[in-house]
Design a protein around this motif. Structure first.
Motif, PDB file in Angstrom:
ATOM      1  N   THR A 154      25.815 -11.613  41.779  1.00  0.00           N
ATOM      2  CA  THR A 154      26.941 -11.604  42.715  1.00  0.00           C
ATOM      3  C   THR A 154      26.854 -12.812  43.638  1.00  0.00           C
ATOM      4  N   SER A 155      27.970 -13.107  44.278  1.00  0.00           N
ATOM      5  CA  SER A 155      28.037 -14.174  45.275  1.00  0.00           C
ATOM      6  C   SER A 155      29.223 -13.887  46.177  1.00  0.00           C
ATOM      7  N   PRO A 156      29.162 -14.278  47.447  1.00  0.00           N
ATOM      8  CA  PRO A 156      30.304 -14.048  48.337  1.00  0.00           C
ATOM      9  C   PRO A 156      31.462 -15.013  48.122  1.00  0.00           C
ATOM     10  N   SER A 157      31.319 -15.932  47.180  1.00  0.00           N
ATOM     11  CA  SER A 157      32.340 -16.961  46.981  1.00  0.00           C
ATOM     12  C   SER A 157      32.472 -17.307  45.500  1.00  0.00           C
ATOM     13  N   LYS A 158      33.638 -17.828  45.134  1.00  0.00           N
ATOM     14  CA  LYS A 158      33.821 -18.366  43.782  1.00  0.00           C
ATOM     15  C   LYS A 158      32.887 -19.545  43.526  1.00  0.00           C
ATOM     16  N   LYS A 159      32.333 -20.100  44.592  1.00  0.00           N
ATOM     17  CA  LYS A 159      31.374 -21.192  44.436  1.00  0.00           C
ATOM     18  C   LYS A 159      30.161 -20.759  43.606  1.00  0.00           C
ATOM     19  N   GLY A 160      29.840 -19.473  43.650  1.00  0.00           N
ATOM     20  CA  GLY A 160      28.697 -18.985  42.884  1.00  0.00           C
ATOM     21  C   GLY A 160      28.869 -19.223  41.401  1.00  0.00           C
ATOM     22  N   GLN A 161      30.055 -18.889  40.870  1.00  0.00           N
ATOM     23  CA  GLN A 161      30.327 -19.127  39.457  1.00  0.00           C
ATOM     24  C   GLN A 161      30.311 -20.620  39.153  1.00  0.00           C
ATOM     25  N   LYS A 170      25.134 -19.957  31.368  1.00  0.00           N
ATOM     26  CA  LYS A 170      26.294 -19.151  30.984  1.00  0.00           C
ATOM     27  C   LYS A 170      26.108 -17.706  31.464  1.00  0.00           C
ATOM     28  N   VAL A 171      26.545 -17.461  32.698  1.00  0.00           N
ATOM     29  CA  VAL A 171      26.460 -16.118  33.288  1.00  0.00           C
ATOM     30  C   VAL A 171      27.790 -15.807  33.977  1.00  0.00           C
ATOM     31  N   HIS A 172      28.039 -14.528  34.190  1.00  0.00           N
ATOM     32  CA  HIS A 172      29.221 -14.114  34.945  1.00  0.00           C
ATOM     33  C   HIS A 172      28.785 -13.746  36.357  1.00  0.00           C
ATOM     34  N   VAL A 173      29.521 -14.231  37.346  1.00  0.00           N
ATOM     35  CA  VAL A 173      29.213 -13.968  38.749  1.00  0.00           C
ATOM     36  C   VAL A 173      30.318 -13.115  39.366  1.00  0.00           C
ATOM     37  N   GLU A 174      29.957 -11.945  39.858  1.00  0.00           N
ATOM     38  CA  GLU A 174      30.895 -11.078  40.563  1.00  0.00           C
ATOM     39  C   GLU A 174      31.051 -11.585  41.995  1.00  0.00           C
ATOM     40  N   VAL A 175      32.286 -11.758  42.451  1.00  0.00           N
ATOM     41  CA  VAL A 175      32.534 -12.208  43.820  1.00  0.00           C
ATOM     42  C   VAL A 175      32.702 -10.999  44.728  1.00  0.00           C
ATOM     43  N   ILE A 176      31.815 -10.876  45.702  1.00  0.00           N
ATOM     44  CA  ILE A 176      31.902  -9.825  46.720  1.00  0.00           C
ATOM     45  C   ILE A 176      31.795 -10.506  48.079  1.00  0.00           C
ATOM     46  N   GLN A 177      32.900 -10.563  48.788  1.00  0.00           N
ATOM     47  CA  GLN A 177      32.925 -11.277  50.057  1.00  0.00           C
ATOM     48  C   GLN A 177      31.990 -10.641  51.084  1.00  0.00           C
ATOM     49  N   ASN A 178      31.525 -11.464  52.018  1.00  0.00           N
ATOM     50  CA  ASN A 178      30.648 -10.988  53.080  1.00  0.00           C
ATOM     51  C   ASN A 178      31.370 -10.032  54.021  1.00  0.00           C
ATOM     52  N   SER A 179      30.597  -9.343  54.799  1.00  0.00           N
ATOM     53  CA  SER A 179      31.116  -8.456  55.837  1.00  0.00           C
ATOM     54  C   SER A 179      30.291  -8.644  57.097  1.00  0.00           C
TER      55      SER A 179
END
Length: 391
Positions: A154-161, A170-179
């Motif tokens: 996971t990453s809080p941003s599309k920047k992770g992917q 070649k991995v998939h990164v789930e975007v979960i925004q910070n809180s």
């Protein structure tokens, strides 16, 4: 669920990852889940568990701003195994996180890996210039290794992917925004008298509106661009003040830059402010401004939104979904755009600005609350458990 959270930093160090880990642990514990935080502690002489935290002996690193602990330790592993976790969640790529990876492998349970930061952008603080290429290559190798063995990333941003794509992984990164703990930044918590006293102590007049930036005074935060754009856009008759909170290696240079630009009366350098006191500083300001492109998802910006401050943010295309333009903020790519947004907000009447602040705070109450973050990660943990069980 029994959750093992591995982090390279924890209290008394305070940063976005510490806030993230503490919020999740607090929320899940209140829901009846069992959480054990594993953290390095340079003051610890032996491994010990206190208030849900396994303190691990470590060496303090002034350059990296973390405590460094060995990735393999039989005593630590014994204590973690006794906890019987269902899932391991690591927050970085150093010793404790590598320990978390190995623990997940030994216990045959899923590993969740969150990419919070592009650490390669901060090597200027940690190593000599001639070593940066080597450090970048070595760190990329570690990140690829962790990503290869993670069940979910996971990453809080599309920047992770984008980051892992650039590494050729070649991995998939789930975007979960910070809180953030939005309740702590409710402007209603602070009395008019407390706000007046703070404004007076900073030399801010009763009718002057303020823009705020909170962050490290370092090159990655681009505070120099804020100063340059402010100088191009704001005149004395606009009656605006720029409040800067934070310390760092460029603090003296930025103060000198403000003087050279003739901004001594318009820019207020506050230095470092304890986080427990910072809510009041948000409460006395009217807008939040940032030119930084280094964040995945700025916690300070979220605190500003939670305080009701419309954000004026330098456009980072991969983070464009972090604001609702025209609802809780505006993007800029030039001094002209920065000044246009700033002066438009400055022209709002008292009631218009109050109504906008209400809408700004409302825009993040549901999507960026601790409850929302905890729920999203529980969903990912269950996915990881199900996926791991089917392998």
């Amino acid at each position: 669920m029994r959750i093992l959270l591995c982090t390279e930093t924890y209290f008394p160090i305070l940063n976005g990852i510490v806030t993230f880990v503490e919020m999740l642990a607090k929320e899940w514990t209140s829901q009846g889940h069992h959480v054990l935080i594993v953290a390095p502690d340079h003051t610890a002489r032996r491994h010990s568990i206190s208030h849900g935290v396994l303190h691990c002996p470590a060496v303090k690193s002034e350059q990296l701003l973390v405590d460094l602990s060995l990735p393999i330790d039989p005593v630590r592993y014994h204590k973690v195994r006794a906890f019987k976790p269902d899932v391991v969640h690591i927050q970085a790529e150093w010793g404790i996180s590598l320990f978390g990876l190995k623990t997940a492998q030994y216990l045959k349970i899923p590993l969740v890996y969150t990419l919070h930061t592009e650490y390669s952008k901060f090597f200027t603080y940690a190593v000599k210039p001639f070593m940066i290429p080597w450090a970048t290559s070595t760190f990329a190798h570690i990140e690829r290794y962790i990503a290869k063995h993670a069940t979910i990333i996971t990453s809080p941003s599309k920047k992770g992917q984008h980051y892992f794509d650039a590494l050729g992984t070649k991995v998939h990164v789930e975007v979960i925004q910070n809180s953030v703990e939005l309740d702590d930044f409710d402007p209603a918590l602070f009395s008019d008298e407390d706000k007046r006293k703070l404004r007076d102590s900073l030399g801010i007049g009763a009718h002057q509106k303020c823009a705020l930036f909170v962050g490290r005074m370092g090159p990655e935060k681009s505070v120099d661009i804020l100063l340059d754009y402010w100088a191009e856009s704001v005149r004395a008759e606009h009656n605006l003040r720029l409040v800067l909170i934070g310390g760092g290696p460029e603090d003296d240079d930025l103060r000198t830059r403000a003087t050279e630009l003739g901004l001594e009366s318009q820019v207020i350098f506050c230095g470092k402010i304890p986080h427990a006191q910072i809510g009041l500083y948000y409460a006395i300001c009217d807008f939040y401004v940032t030119a930084s492109l280094s964040e995945m998802h700025s916690v300070a910006m979220l605190e500003g939104l939670g305080s009701g401050l419309p954000v004026i943010q330098r456009l980072d295309p991969l983070n464009a979904d972090q604001l609702q333009e025209g609802v809780n903020g505006y993007f800029f790519t030039s001094a002209q755009e920065f000044g246009g947004h700033l002066l438009s907000l400055n022209a709002l009447g008292v009631q218009e600005l109050l109504e906008m602040k209400r809408k700004v705070r409302q825009s993040v109450l549901q999507t960026n609350s601790p409850q929302a973050l905890a729920h999203k990660y529980l969903v990912q943990y269950q996915k990881a458990i199900d996926s791991y069980g089917n392998q």
